[in-house]
Design a protein around this motif. Structure first.
Motif, PDB file in Angstrom:
ATOM      1  N   CYS A  47      27.148  48.472  59.568  1.00 19.28           N
ATOM      2  CA  CYS A  47      26.141  47.446  60.174  1.00 19.28           C
ATOM      3  C   CYS A  47      24.836  48.045  60.153  1.00 19.28           C
ATOM      4  N   CYS A  48      23.944  47.294  60.258  1.00 18.76           N
ATOM      5  CA  CYS A  48      22.433  47.681  60.322  1.00 18.76           C
ATOM      6  C   CYS A  48      21.759  46.524  61.189  1.00 18.76           C
ATOM      7  N   PRO A  49      21.576  46.889  62.276  1.00 21.14           N
ATOM      8  CA  PRO A  49      21.694  48.273  62.978  1.00 21.14           C
ATOM      9  C   PRO A  49      23.036  48.726  63.339  1.00 21.14           C
ATOM     10  N   CYS A  50      23.176  49.460  63.522  1.00 22.71           N
ATOM     11  CA  CYS A  50      24.557  50.352  63.951  1.00 22.71           C
ATOM     12  C   CYS A  50      24.519  50.552  65.420  1.00 22.71           C
ATOM     13  N   ILE A  51      25.562  50.485  66.213  1.00 21.22           N
ATOM     14  CA  ILE A  51      25.768  50.918  67.619  1.00 21.22           C
ATOM     15  C   ILE A  51      24.903  52.257  67.783  1.00 21.22           C
ATOM     16  N   PHE A  52      24.903  53.255  66.759  1.00 20.81           N
ATOM     17  CA  PHE A  52      24.249  54.518  66.930  1.00 20.81           C
ATOM     18  C   PHE A  52      22.818  54.132  66.836  1.00 20.81           C
ATOM     19  N   ASP A  53      22.416  53.248  66.117  1.00 18.69           N
ATOM     20  CA  ASP A  53      20.974  52.950  65.850  1.00 18.69           C
ATOM     21  C   ASP A  53      20.319  52.648  67.005  1.00 18.69           C
ATOM     22  N   TYR A  94      21.750  53.393  70.037  1.00 20.20           N
ATOM     23  CA  TYR A  94      21.598  54.566  70.911  1.00 20.20           C
ATOM     24  C   TYR A  94      20.230  55.315  70.746  1.00 20.20           C
ATOM     25  N   ASN A  95      20.041  55.611  69.394  1.00 18.02           N
ATOM     26  CA  ASN A  95      18.977  56.401  68.991  1.00 18.02           C
ATOM     27  C   ASN A  95      17.573  55.912  69.495  1.00 18.02           C
ATOM     28  N   ASP A  96      17.662  54.455  69.458  1.00 18.10           N
ATOM     29  CA  ASP A  96      16.221  54.104  69.811  1.00 18.10           C
ATOM     30  C   ASP A  96      16.081  54.049  71.257  1.00 18.10           C
TER      31      ASP A  96
END
Length: 67
Positions: A29-35, A37-39
């Motif tokens: 996925c884009c954005p991913c759940i980790f994207d 989180y990083n934001d």
């Protein structure tokens, strides 16, 4: 405005909760759940610095790298 290195009397905001690896669906996925989180982590670090604090170097405050 506070001096560099001066402690604020305001309680620091808690860092965002880092997702567990199993919380990712693995579909790219884009954005991913980790994207997300990083934001959120970057915004938290900015908030800490705006309060005159240096973000602590803690395990939960490290960006997620899916490699």
């Amino acid at each position: 405005m506070s001096k560099p290195g001066a402690r604020s009397s305001i309680a620091p905001p808690p860092p965002p909760t880092r997702p567990e690896p199993h919380e990712c669906c693995g579909r790219g996925c884009c954005p991913c759940i980790f994207d997300y989180y990083n934001d959120a982590l970057a915004r938290w670090r900015e908030a800490m610095r705006a309060l005159g604090m240096e973000p602590p170097d803690i395990m939960d405050a490290k960006p997620w790298q899916n490699r």
